[in-house]
Design a protein around this motif. Structure first.
Motif, mmCIF file in Angstrom:
data_model
loop_
_atom_site.group_PDB
_atom_site.id
_atom_site.type_symbol
_atom_site.label_atom_id
_atom_site.label_comp_id
_atom_site.label_asym_id
_atom_site.label_seq_id
_atom_site.Cartn_x
_atom_site.Cartn_y
_atom_site.Cartn_z
ATOM 1 N N UNK A 460 15.997 39.881 68.658
ATOM 2 C CA UNK A 460 15.256 39.687 69.655
ATOM 3 C C UNK A 460 14.922 38.945 71.035
ATOM 4 N N UNK A 461 15.378 37.942 70.651
ATOM 5 C CA UNK A 461 14.880 37.123 71.898
ATOM 6 C C UNK A 461 16.476 37.799 72.550
ATOM 7 N N UNK A 462 17.560 38.184 72.540
ATOM 8 C CA UNK A 462 18.549 38.538 73.107
ATOM 9 C C UNK A 462 18.085 39.525 73.760
ATOM 10 N N UNK A 463 17.596 40.976 73.043
ATOM 11 C CA UNK A 463 17.285 41.919 73.777
ATOM 12 C C UNK A 463 17.063 41.848 75.367
ATOM 13 N N UNK A 464 15.949 41.268 75.341
ATOM 14 C CA UNK A 464 14.679 40.851 76.679
ATOM 15 C C UNK A 464 15.720 39.495 77.496
ATOM 16 N N UNK A 465 15.604 38.052 76.391
ATOM 17 C CA UNK A 465 16.362 36.945 77.502
ATOM 18 C C UNK A 465 17.204 37.014 78.186
ATOM 19 N N UNK A 466 18.825 38.243 77.687
ATOM 20 C CA UNK A 466 20.118 38.251 78.177
ATOM 21 C C UNK A 466 19.968 39.172 78.381
ATOM 22 N N UNK A 467 20.070 40.644 77.456
ATOM 23 C CA UNK A 467 20.007 41.852 78.133
ATOM 24 C C UNK A 467 19.894 42.091 78.957
ATOM 25 N N UNK A 490 25.781 48.254 77.438
ATOM 26 C CA UNK A 490 26.112 48.124 75.792
ATOM 27 C C UNK A 490 25.611 46.836 74.650
ATOM 28 N N UNK A 491 25.058 46.660 75.935
ATOM 29 C CA UNK A 491 24.203 45.219 74.099
ATOM 30 C C UNK A 491 22.721 45.603 73.833
ATOM 31 N N UNK A 492 22.390 46.152 74.839
ATOM 32 C CA UNK A 492 20.726 46.518 74.514
ATOM 33 C C UNK A 492 21.123 47.866 73.570
ATOM 34 N N UNK A 493 22.011 48.134 73.324
ATOM 35 C CA UNK A 493 21.827 49.421 72.386
ATOM 36 C C UNK A 493 22.523 48.907 70.822
ATOM 37 N N UNK A 494 24.090 47.716 71.150
ATOM 38 C CA UNK A 494 24.456 47.361 70.417
ATOM 39 C C UNK A 494 23.280 46.365 69.381
ATOM 40 N N UNK A 495 22.964 45.916 70.234
ATOM 41 C CA UNK A 495 22.001 44.669 69.790
ATOM 42 C C UNK A 495 20.985 45.269 69.298
ATOM 43 N N UNK A 496 20.515 46.580 69.630
ATOM 44 C CA UNK A 496 18.888 47.022 69.103
ATOM 45 C C UNK A 496 19.474 47.829 67.408
ATOM 46 N N UNK A 497 20.882 48.152 67.356
ATOM 47 C CA UNK A 497 20.811 48.714 66.680
ATOM 48 C C UNK A 497 20.955 47.741 65.179
ATOM 49 N N UNK A 498 21.442 46.357 65.545
ATOM 50 C CA UNK A 498 21.508 45.623 64.940
ATOM 51 C C UNK A 498 20.881 44.926 64.293
#
Lengths: 512, 512, 512
Positions: A460-467, A490-498
Motif C-alpha cells: 500500500x505504501x508503494x502505491x502512494x509513496x512511490x508510484x 504500470x506500477x500503480x496497476x500492477x501493485x494494486x492487483x498484487x
C-alpha cells in the motif's frame, strides 16, 4: 630603421591577424556592465585573523583553501558588493560591521561569528572558532535569505519527520533492525546509523556537543569539540548554536558557487526517485534535454538571471527560487529561499495531492481525523492549515509568468490543466488502494497499530509513496516514463492487483 | 619619437607574447572552409511580418525570441544556405519562394505557412497565424527529411498504438483507473490524462481544434484557438493541418539546435528503460564513457559530420541517422530521417526479435495467427511484411561501415554475431515464458480475453517487454549490466520462476 | 610615413585593446613549468612501420587514426617524456629500446610488440601484427602500472568468478537458459552469450585463437586471426599472449586519454547498481554534485594532480588510484594500479563486509567452512587471507590523508566511524536473512545443492548482493537514497519480510 623595430610591411598580415583575433576575443568578452564591475574590482585584503588560519590550513586542508580562493567570498568585500545596484547583489544586508566590511570574507569572518551562541566554539591557536557555521552566521550578510528559509519546510525538515508520529513511525519501520529468534523475525529497534545516513542525511541530524576530544593529525595533536551525529549536511540540521538548517546543503563548501546551486545536480542530492523523482523526471524532460545538451554555453553566474539570454531552459532554481528578470533586468519573479513558496499544490510524501501548507512546520497540522497530515486517509484536506484558493491562484499565476518566458499563457494554462487532471487520477488510484487497505484493517487481516510494517502495508505504501508521486512529478515536469513504465501507471496497476491478491490470500487463510 | 609611439625595444617581449598568443588562438580557430562561410556571412534581414511578431513577443515571450536569435534560422537566409556545397547543407530544398529566400527564417516564415490547411490558424493582430507548426510547414525548406520521416515508424507512432488492437488493449490496461466496490477492484476505464502524459506523450496526441477561447495574458486579452490534447510534442502527433509528426520532438523550439539533436539526451526523452533502454545502455557503454568524458571538445555543429575528427565516439545520431563523411567529406552513410532504416533487426516492443518491418505502419501487418504483429506468439515471423534477407544483409553492411570508422571489419562481424546470438537466447527465454503463459490460458488459470490485465499476465509481460528487451539492447550497444543484473538475465530467470510459482499456486487453488 | 605603416595615434585604443586582451589571455595560459615543456616540445617523427600502417588505416579506420593523432602517444616520444621530472611522468620505465625512443608511440610500436608470445600475431602486409595489445605490451613503457595491476582483484577477475565454485554456480544460475517441458520449467544450461555479454563483459573473456579466417572488407580480402570470445574489453581478460587484463577497459582506444580515465564515467562502465552502485552513489553525493556542476573547469590532464587546484571534488580516480600532490607537487598519496590497495574494508559481492583480501586471487581463500570466501555464512572472517588490523589502520590513514585535502582529521574519523557502524548494521540484517534461509534449508523447504536457483534463494541473494551492498556504498560515499529508498533499508526490510512470508507458505504446504 633598427633591427629591433618591426618591419611593418612584412608583418602587416600577421599584425592584421593579431588585431583581428584579439579584437574578436574582445567582442566576445562580457561587456555586461553588471559583470564588468566585478572583473575590474581589485581583490580585497584578507583579515589578520583569516591570514593566521591560512598560515596553517594552506598546508593542512589545501583543498578547501584553494576552493575558497576561487570563490566570490575571496575576491570581493562586502563594501564592494554593496556598490552594485541592488538587483545585482548577492548580499541582502545593507551594512555590516566595519571590522569585516572591507576585507575578503575569509575563514575567520565565518567561523568566528557569534561565539557565545556556539556550543561548538573552541579555543584554537588563540582564536575562538566554531566548527559548524550556521544560518544565523550566514545571515550576517544574507539576512533576507536566512529569514525566508526559516519559513520553509526545509528548515523544519527534522521536526517534520520526528514531531509527526506517523512519519516518525515510518522512518523507524523502514530502518528497523531485525533479528531471527525461534524461527521468527523479531524487531531490534531502528538501526541508528541507518536513520542518520538515509532519512536524516537529507533532513538533517541533531548536532550535539559531547565535550572535547584530542585528535592526532599529521601535523600536531589538537583538542577539538566532540560532536555527535556529525558529519551531516542535511538541509534542516539542528546546529550547536540552536539554529536550524545547513546552507551548505545546497552551497557546498568552500566555494559557495552560485553556478553549482543553480544546477539541478544540487537539488538532485535529495529530490530523487522513488519517492521524490524530481531530478529523474527533469532529466528525461525536454527542459532536461536542453539543459544536458546546451548548458555548457549558458551564463550560470549572472545576477539577476535572464531567461533566454543567460539560460535557454529552466533548471530547478529557475522555476523554484531564482530571481529572474527580463532583458532590461526588470524582475519577473523575485528570489526566494522559502522553497515551495511558488508552488500551489504539493504532490509527494502523502497519499493525496493537496494545497501547499501555510507554514513549514507541517507537524502542527491537524486534519479531520486528528492526525498531523494535510489530508485524511479518505482525501479530505485540512483546509485551515493549507493555502487558500486565492493564494493558490496567485502562485499559479506567478509560476505561469516563469513559463511565460517561453510559452504562451494559453499553453501554460493548458499544461497546468493536464497536471491537475493527472493529480486527480493518481489520487483516485491511491484512494482505491487505501480503501482496499482499510478493508484489510477492518477485517483484521492486518494490524493498523503500525500501519507501515506488514508486507501488504508496504505494498500500500508503494502505491502512494512511490508510484502516485512519480505519476504526479512526471506530469508536472513532463517526464513521460515516470507517468508510464517507470514507477508510473504500470506500477500503480500492477501493485494494486498484487495488493488485492495478497489480501485475498489472507482472507482464505484467516480464521473465519 | 613621440610618447604616443611604442618603445619597441621595451615592448619587444610583450609584443612577442601578444603576437604569439593571438597567433596561437588564430591557429585553433576553425579554418574549415565549410565553416568559414557561415562565420563571414552577414545576418539577413528580418521580414516585416516577423518584425511585427518580435515587436510584441520580444517582451511577451522573450525566452523563445532569444533562443531563436541564437539559432541558425536567425542568422542565415535560405538563399545564403543554398550557396553552400550540397554536402554541407542543412536545407534539402533547391529553391524557396522569393518572398522568403533572402530573409531570416523568422516567426512568420514558419507560423504563417499553409494557413488554409491549418485548422489552428487564427487572426492575430492582422496576421493569420498557426499555433502548431507541422512537418509539411518544415518541408518548405527541408522536404527530403520530412519525406523520409513520413515512412518511419515514428511518423505513425499514434496509429501503431491505436490501430493495433493488442497495443491498444495494452495501453488501456496499463492506465486503467480502478475503483473499489463490494470488497473488489473494479475497472473504471482508461484514465484519459494518464494515457496522454505517458504513452502518448512520446507517441503523440491528436491535437484537435475545439473552437476559439479568450485568454487573459499579462498584457492583453486575446482570442486563440482552443486546442484539445495540447500541449504535446510526441513524435507521431496528429496535427491540426492533418499531418503526422512533430519535428520539435527532437529539434526543440526555437533554437532547433543541431548540437542538441545530435546529443543522446534528445533520444533519451523517450528511448528509456524499462522497455526501451537505449539511453541507459549507451550511457554505460564504452561509447557512452567517451561521450560523457570527452564530448565537451567535439564539434557538434559541423555538416557533414566526420567520425574521429568532429567526434570521437558515436551518439545515437551518428549510428542511426546522421550523414557521416570521411576526412575528405566523402559520404560514408547518408543522412536519413526514416529512423530505423539502417537497422535490420527489431529488438523491442514485441516478444521476439524480428527483421525490421518494410513499412512504418506496422499495424497493417498480419501474421500467421491473423494478428497485426510481425511474429506470432510462437515466434513465427510474418515474413512478407518484413525486410528480406538481402535487405537485412545490406543494412548490416551499412551499419558495419559506421563501425568501420574505428573498428575492423572482422571486429564488427564478430560483434554482430554476438548480438545475433544474444537475441536468440533472449527469444528462447521469452518462448519458454510464453509457453508457460499459454499453458495457464489453456488450463483456464488465466483469461486470455485481455492478455495483459491479470497478475500473472503482467509477470509474462515483464519477461519480454522489459527484460528480454534490456538483454538485447545491452548486447547491441554493450551495456553489460542491462544484460545481467539490471532488467537482464537476473530478472529473466527470477521472473520466470515467479511466473511458474504463481501459476502453480493457481493450479492448487483452481477447481479440478 | 607610408600608408602601409600604422597610424599609431589612431590605433592606440585598439592597440591597447589588442595588447590588454592578448596579455589577459596569456595570463590565463598555464605557466606551470610541468605543462610548458609539453606545449613547446615538437611532435616526434612517426616510425616507418607506423607510417606504413597509417598509409592504409587513415582510410580504412579513420576514426581511430584521428583519435590517436590527438593523443599524447602521437605527440611525445618516450625520450621526450623521460626529460620530465619523475613526479610529472606518465611513463614509469627508465629506458626503452633505442628503436622506439625517439618516435611517436604509433600503431606498430604497440601492435608489433612481443610477436612470439602472441598467438594472435599474423602476417599483414609484410608486418607481423598482434590484434590484441596486452598489459605486457603496455609494460614496455608502463611497467610499474602493469606490475601493480597484476596484484589486483581486477587482474584476476575471470578466475575470481570461474575458479570459485560458488561464484561459478551463481553466474551459471543467473544466465541459465530455460525450456518448458511437460508443464514444467527445465534447465538447458547457461546461455553462452548471456555470460559473455553480462558478467564476463566486465570481468573479461578468454580470447582464444581458433585459426585464421578470410574477411572481405570494403577495400580488399584479408586473412586475419579467428578469435573466440572477441570482442571483449573486460578488465581481467585472458589474452592470446597468455597475459591477464585489458588496459583498454579504462583507457579506451586509441586516445588513451588521462582525462577519460580520471572521470567517473570510466569506472561507471562496471561499478553500477544494483550490486556495486559506486557510480550511482557518487552521482548523488555532494562530491558528485560538485563534479557534475563544476568539472568543466577542472584540469583533467595535469600530472601530478593537485586536489583543490586542479580539481575541486574527488572522482573515483582521486580517492582510489591517482597520484595526488600538494600545491608544491609533493606527493600525498602515490599512484597505484593495484585497485583496492587503498581500501581496508570490502563492502560488496559477499554477504558480509570484511577486511580486504591480501591477494587479488581471492579464489585461493579458504574460510572455516572450507569455502573460498573471505567470510563464512555466519560471518566469521578467514583472517589469515585478509589484511591485518595494522594494515587496515594504515590504509584508513592513507585514505584519510586524501580526505584531508578538504576535511579535518576529526571530520574524517567521524565519517569513517559512521561507515563502520553502517556496515555492522547491514551485516546484521544479512545475518538475519541468512539465518532465515538456513532455517529453510534445514527444514528441507529449499535445496542448498544450488543455493541460488530457487525463488526464495533469489530473495535471500537480493538481501545481500543488492540491498546490503547499496546501504554500505551509500554510507561510504554519502548517497542517502541508496541507504534508504533505493535498494537500501526500505528494501532490506521489505525483502526480509517477503522472504519470511515465502518460507512460511512453504511450511504450510510442505509435508509434515
Amino acid at each position: 630603421m633598427t633591427t629591433s623595430r618591426f618591419d611593418i610591411t612584412k608583418l602587416s598580415i600577421m599584425r592584421w591577424m593579431v588585431i583581428a583575433t584579439a579584437f574578436g576575443f574582445l567582442l566576445i568578452l562580457p561587456f555586461d556592465p553588471l559583470v564588468i564591475g566585478t572583473v575590474i574590482a581589485s581583490t580585497p585584503p584578507i583579515s589578520e585573523a583569516s591570514q593566521d588560519c591560512l598560515g596553517c590550513h594552506e598546508d593542512e586542508t589545501p583543498g578547501i583553501v584553494a576552493d575558497w580562493r576561487g570563490s566570490r567570498h575571496a575576491v570581493t568585500s562586502v563594501s564592494e558588493a554593496l556598490k552594485k545596484p541592488s538587483i545585482a547583489r548577492r548580499v541582502s544586508v545593507e551594512k555590516v560591521p566595519d571590522s569585516m566590511a572591507s576585507t575578503a570574507v575569509g575563514c575567520y569572518e565565518c567561523h568566528g561569528l557569534n561565539p557565545a551562541a556556539h556550543k561548538d566554539n573552541f579555543e584554537h591557536n588563540d582564536y575562538k572558532i566554531n566548527v559548524v557555521v550556521s544560518p544565523p552566521d550566514c545571515a550576517t550578510c544574507h539576512p533576507v535569505e536566512v529569514e525566508q528559509f526559516s519559513h520553509s519546510k526545509k528548515a523544519h525538515a527534522i521536526d517534520i519527520l520526528e514531531k509527526n508520529p506517523l512519519y516518525h513511525t515510518l522512518t523507524k519501520t523502514i530502518t528497523d533492525l531485525k533479528g531471527f529468534e525461534n524461527g521468527k523475525l523479531v524487531s531490534m529497534g531502528a538501526a541508528p546509523m541507518a536513520n542518520a545516513k538515509s532519512c536524516f542525511a537529507c533532513h538533517g541530524t541533531h548536532i550535539e556537543v559531547r565535550g572535547m576530544k584530542t585528535i592526532e593529525t599529521e601535523f600536531e595533536e589538537v583538542s577539538v569539540p566532540d560532536l555527535a551525529n556529525w558529519p551531516n549536511q542535511g538541509v534542516g540540521r539542528h546546529n550547536p548554536d540552536g539554529s536550524f538548517g545547513a546552507c551548505t546543503a545546497c552551497h557546498p563548501r568552500h566555494g559557495f558557487s552560485l553556478e553549482t546551486a543553480r544546477k539541478p545536480y544540487t537539488c538532485a542530492q535529495c529530490h530523487l526517485a522513488p519517492d521524490v523523482p524530481a531530478w529523474e523526471v527533469f532529466k528525461e524532460s525536454k527542459h532536461g534535454n536542453m539543459f544536458l545538451s546546451e548548458s555548457g554555453k549558458w551564463d550560470w553566474n549572472r545576477v539577476p538571471w535572464r531567461a533566454g539570454i543567460d539560460f535557454k531552459a529552466p533548471t530547478c532554481a529557475a522555476c523554484h527560487n531564482a530571481l529572474l528578470t527580463d532583458k532590461d533586468d526588470e524582475p519577473v519573479v523575485e528570489r526566494t529561499h522559502d522553497f515551495g513558496s511558488r508552488l500551489w499544490v504539493r504532490i509527494f510524501g502523502l497519499p493525496y495531492s493537496h494545497p501547499q501548507p501555510k507554514d513549514g512546520r507541517t507537524y502542527k497540522i491537524r486534519n479531520a481525523d486528528g492526525l498531523p497530515l494535510p489530508v485524511t486517509l479518505t482525501g479530505q484536506p485540512a483546509s485551515s492549515f493549507l493555502i487558500s484558493k486565492v493564494e493558490q491562484k496567485e502562485r499559479r499565476a506567478m509560476m505561469g509568468s516563469v513559463c511565460g518566458f517561453c510559452h504562451s499563457t494559453s499553453w501554460s494554462n493548458d499544461f497546468f490543466e493536464q497536471m491537475d487532471q493527472t493529480n486527480k487520477e493518481a489520487d483516485r488510484m491511491v484512494k482505491t488502494a487505501t480503501q482496499l487497505m482499510q478493508h484489510a484493517w477492518d477485517k483484521k487481516l492486518a494490524d493498523p497499530t503500525n500501519p507501515f510494517d506488514e508486507v501488504i502495508e508496504k505494498i500500500w505504501l508503494r502505491e502512494w509513496l512511490f508510484y502516485a508521486s512519480s505519476v504526479r512529478y512526471g506530469a508536472a515536469m513532463s517526464g513521460p516514463d515516470y507517468v508510464g513504465f517507470k514507477y508510473g501507471w504500470w506500477n500503480l496497476n500492477e501493485n494494486l492487483r498484487e495488493l488485492e491478491k495478497r489480501i485475498n490470500e489472507k482472507k482464505i487463510s484467516a480464521p473465519p
